[in-house]
Every structure is written in structure tokens, then in C-alpha cells.
Design an enzyme around this catalytic site. Structure first.
Site, PDB file in Angstrom:
ATOM      1  N   GLN A 150       9.726 -51.650  -8.846  1.00 27.72           N
ATOM      2  CA  GLN A 150       8.566 -51.482  -9.730  1.00 27.72           C
ATOM      3  C   GLN A 150       7.365 -50.931  -8.954  1.00 27.72           C
ATOM      4  O   GLN A 150       6.218 -51.276  -9.232  1.00 27.72           O
ATOM      5  CB  GLN A 150       8.219 -52.804 -10.401  1.00 27.72           C
ATOM      6  CG  GLN A 150       9.110 -53.189 -11.558  1.00 27.72           C
ATOM      7  CD  GLN A 150       8.988 -52.232 -12.737  1.00 27.72           C
ATOM      8  OE1 GLN A 150       7.946 -51.651 -12.972  1.00 27.72           O
ATOM      9  NE2 GLN A 150      10.072 -52.083 -13.500  1.00 27.72           N
ATOM     10  N   SER A 151       7.626 -50.047  -8.023  1.00 31.92           N
ATOM     11  CA  SER A 151       6.568 -49.488  -7.177  1.00 31.92           C
ATOM     12  C   SER A 151       5.564 -48.666  -7.981  1.00 31.92           C
ATOM     13  O   SER A 151       5.927 -47.681  -8.640  1.00 31.92           O
ATOM     14  CB  SER A 151       7.183 -48.612  -6.086  1.00 31.92           C
ATOM     15  OG  SER A 151       6.201 -47.839  -5.439  1.00 31.92           O
ATOM     16  N   ASN A 152       4.296 -49.079  -7.919  1.00 26.24           N
ATOM     17  CA  ASN A 152       3.226 -48.290  -8.546  1.00 26.24           C
ATOM     18  C   ASN A 152       3.073 -46.951  -7.839  1.00 26.24           C
ATOM     19  O   ASN A 152       2.810 -45.929  -8.460  1.00 26.24           O
ATOM     20  CB  ASN A 152       1.902 -49.055  -8.480  1.00 26.24           C
ATOM     21  CG  ASN A 152       1.944 -50.356  -9.238  1.00 26.24           C
ATOM     22  OD1 ASN A 152       2.289 -50.401 -10.409  1.00 26.24           O
ATOM     23  ND2 ASN A 152       1.604 -51.449  -8.559  1.00 26.24           N
ATOM     24  N   CYS A 154       5.372 -45.174  -6.276  1.00 27.21           N
ATOM     25  CA  CYS A 154       6.442 -44.255  -6.640  1.00 27.21           C
ATOM     26  C   CYS A 154       6.194 -43.646  -8.018  1.00 27.21           C
ATOM     27  O   CYS A 154       6.414 -42.438  -8.222  1.00 27.21           O
ATOM     28  CB  CYS A 154       7.798 -44.968  -6.597  1.00 27.21           C
ATOM     29  SG  CYS A 154       8.367 -45.318  -4.909  1.00 27.21           S
TER      30      CYS A 154
END
Length: 432
Positions: A150-152, A154
Site C-alpha cells: 500500500q505504498s503511497n 509507489c
């Protein structure tokens, strides 16, 4: 106008009698003309600066690449980026945050980098403005980056890449039991897949074994063999170039305080720390500028010693000549681990939203604010009378991954009771 004024030419037979007088007039005329031109140049420069700031504020230069000039107090840092892409909706607002139970005479203000635009990209967009300009300058046709499932960062990179007509490859870290499954469409994943990002899954165990640098390099080599021109952005966009995003943010804060009607002098800047670039830029910028606020970071993954060392590597990469421990104070707010929350942390996020209207993400700013208020309660004297600027770094889409955990505390709904005796209205409900 003076510059268009004509002077009479004396008759030929009178040249010898008036030549001295005419030369005096010419000298006076030239002096006046130079004075006017100098004033006009300064006026035009001031208007250009004003127009540039105004255009940035209203977004007329959105998605344009332009030459970058650093703040005067950062002009000695090396290397200085040559260009920047306007990707964010900047400047982001600053307002007072009416948090409950603050120490006596303590004020907390909020820097709303959650409103930086680009599909809720938060603090990531400031780093990407410099990183994407570098990628384009180097002729890249695709971007590689890496992060959690859930990388912001990325998600922000995927959006920025598509804005600039570049392909994006994301290496996303997930659990061992899910690494061979479709990752789904929750939160950041939905946006990433909507904008056409190529998602490559890796297990947490593989990530720990090989490291982010080796994994991105494996993908880079594969793409090079396919004839592509990849540009690698590290975890969180946190390298020395990306650090410029928050050096520039300090200039923005300085200008906002100078223009504001509230004459506020911040004693502290509080922010979450997840990869090290944001705290390095804030710490260095505040140290060098007139702001001189103490940067207090709350780490949400690795321990403080790791981030002191990593921040030092970024500062050394800029030849800043400062010690990371002199410009930032880092406290541990990791809790259960990165992107993992206790019930108390999630309850805190819901209570702050209900009390102040500000929605915090559970991974970064939620943990940082929780840690700050906990420290205020435990060390009240340390915070009394201080004016604090809290940087909201965004990450709202991360909440969607916590829906099941948060649902029990969000039970404020009910079936509306309508008495049968209420007469129906002909004007309402016909579309149904």
C-alpha cells in the site's frame, strides 16, 4: 514617455555655438534614460517573480518543466538540481489545528501536504518534482520504484509517470501467502492499476534477503535487455536529489509566514519518518534558513539510529557539512511495525477526525500525531508554550486497507424512522 522623447536638431549654421550645450543635454538625457531603464528592469523582474509565484499558486504551470533556482541560503549545497517539474498544487495551506488536551499555551499548526494534489500524493509529490525532471532529462522511457503493498510513494510515482507519458514498474512487498495471488484493488493498488502501472510482487522474506537496491537493479537489467530506458527511484523517493523537495518546502513555509497576517514563529516542526528524505530536507532547510525550528520526527518503521545514519548519507550526498543529529530529533513511533496498527492508534485516528475534521492516515501522520500527543502527555513541560508546525504527509488511501479494523468504532448510523402518518409529497421522489 522619457525614452520616446525627441530632442530638436540645431540648424547647421548654429552647430558650433550650441554643440557644448547640446552635449550637456545629451549627457542629461542619457543619465535620465539609464535611470529609467534601470527602474523599468527592476520593475519587470519584480513583476516576473510575482507572476511566477502567482502562476505556481493557481496551477497555470502545472506539468511544465522549468529551470530551478535554489533559495539563497541553500546555494552552496552541491549538486543543485538544474530543473524541476511542476507536479504539485503548491503552496499547501497552513492553519491552526485545534487538538484536544494540549499543554498550557501550546499551539499546533498544520501544514496540509495531504492537499498537494496528484491523486492525494502527499509529501511524495515534492520529491517527485525533482526526480521526474531528472528522469526526463536522462531520456528515460519508464520508471522503476519499490515499496510496500500500500505504498503511497509507489502510487504517486505511477501517477506522475503517466502524466509525463512514461511507463511505470512497481515492485510491491507483500506477505508470503499472498505473493502469488492477485493483489486486489484496495486503496493505492486501485489507483496504480487504473493508471496502468506494471505491478511486480515480492515477498517480505525476499525483500529482506536481497534488499530494495538489488531488486530494482534486477528489474532494471531485464528492461534494458528489452530495449527500454529505465530510471530507478529508491524507496520513498528518498535520495539526495529527492531531499530537495523538502528543502524547497522550507522556502515555501518561510514565504507563507512572511505573507501571513498571523505573525507566527514556529519552535518545532513535527513529521512522520518512513524513508528519511522528508526529514533530511526539512532538517537541513530549517537549519540553513531563517526558520530555525527544531525538526522532531517520529519513525514509523526502522529505529531512530537507522534514520540518523541514512539521513546523514543524504546530507553527505549534498555536501551539506552538517550532522543529522544536530538538525533533527527522531523518536520511535513504530508500534507493531510498518503499516501495522494497534486498536488504540486506529481509535486515535477516528477521534481526531471526529474532533477536528482532519483525517490522518494510519501508517505515517496518524502514528506521528499519536506519538506527539503521547509525548506531550508524558513530558508536558517539554512542550509547554511552544508553537508547533505538524506536517500532514498525506496517505489517505491507506485507510481503505484498515476498514475491517476500524469498522467497530464507526457505528454512528441508524435506520431513519418515518411515521406512516406523514403525508406524501408530489414534489419529491418521482425519479425513483
Amino acid at each position: 514617455m522619457l525614452c520616446n522623447r525627441s530632442f530638436p536638431i540645431p540648424p547647421i549654421n548654429k552647430v558650433t555655438t550650441v554643440i557644448t550645450q547640446h552635449n550637456v543635454h545629451n549627457h542629461k538625457r542619457l543619465d535620465i534614460l539609464r535611470l529609467f531603464q534601470s527602474h523599468q528592469t527592476r520593475t519587470m523582474e519584480a513583476e516576473a517573480n510575482t507572476n511566477s509565484s502567482h502562476m505556481r499558486a493557481v496551477g497555470l504551470d502545472f506539468l511544465t518543466k522549468k529551470a530551478y533556482t535554489p533559495p539563497s541560503w541553500a546555494s552552496h549545497i552541491n549538486p543543485i538540481p538544474s530543473h524541476i517539474f511542476s507536479l504539485g498544487h503548491l503552496p499547501t495551506p497552513i492553519h491552526k489545528w485545534n487538538l484536544p488536551n494540549l499543554p498550557t499555551n501550546t499551539e499546533v499548526w498544520l501544514k496540509r501536504d495531504d492537499l498537494s494534489g496528484m491523486q492525494l500524493s502527499g509529501n511524495k509529490v515534492r520529491k517527485l518534482e525533482f526526480l521526474m525532471a531528472d528522469a526526463v532529462a536522462k531520456g528515460a522511457d519508464c520508471i522503476i520504484t519499490i515499496g510496500g503493498i500500500q505504498s503511497n510513494h509507489c502510487r504517486a510515482t505511477a501517477v506522475a509517470a503517466k502524466y509525463l507519458n512514461l511507463d511505470c514498474y512497481l515492485i510491491l512487498r507483500t506477505s508470503k501467502v499472498r505473493v502469488d495471488q492477485d493483489p486486489g484493488l484496495t486503496g493505492n493498488l486501485l489507483v496504480e492499476r487504473l493508471v496502468g502501472a506494471h505491478v511486480e510482487l515480492i515477498s517480505k522474506e525476499e525483500y529482506a534477503k536481497f534488499g530494495s537496491g538489488a531488486l530494482t537493479n534486477i528489474l532494471k537489467e531485464r528492461l534494458l535487455k528489452e530495449g527500454r530506458r529505465p530510471y530507478v527511484i529508491p524507496v520513498g523517493g528518498s535520495n539526495s536529489l529527492g531531499t530537495w523537495g523538502y528543502i524547497e518546502a522550507i522556502r515555501e513555509i518561510e514565504e507563507q509566514l512572511q505573507r501571513g497576517t498571523d505573525k507566527v514563529k514556529f519552535d518545532d516542526i513535527v513529521v512522520a519518518c518512513g524513508s528519511g528524505g522528508t526529514i533530511s530536507g526539512l532538517g537541513l532547510g530549517s537549519w540553513l534558513s531563517s526558520l530555525k525550528a527544531k525538526v522532531r520526527a517520529f519513525s514509523v518503521c526502522d529505529d531512530p539510529d537507522y534514520f540518523y545514519d541514512y539521513a546523514q548519507s543524504l546530507l553527505d550526498g549534498l555536501e551539506a557539512g552538517v550532522d543529522s543529529r544536530d538538525i533533527v530529533n527522531i523518536q520511535n513511533a513504530r508500534g507493531l511495525g510498518y503499516a501495522m496498527n494497534t486498536s488504540e492508534e486506529l481509535k486515535f485516528v477516528t477521534e481526531i477526525a471526529a474532533t477536528t475534521g482532519v483525517v490522518l492516515d494510519p501508517v505515517y501522520s496518524g502514528k506521528a500525531a499519536y506519538g506527539m500527543l503521547k509525548d506531550m502527555a508524558e513530558n508536558t513541560k517539554k512542550w509547554e508554550g511552544r508553537k508547533i508546525l505538524f506536517i500532514h504527509t498525506g496517505g489517505l488511501l491507506g485507510l481503505f486497507d484498515k476498514v475491517e479494523q476500524m469498522a467497530p468504532s464507526l457505528g454512528n448510523w441508524r435506520r431513519m424512522d418515518v411515521q406512516e402518518s406523514v403525508p406524501p409529497s408530489d414534489a419529491i421522489g418521482k425519479m425513483f
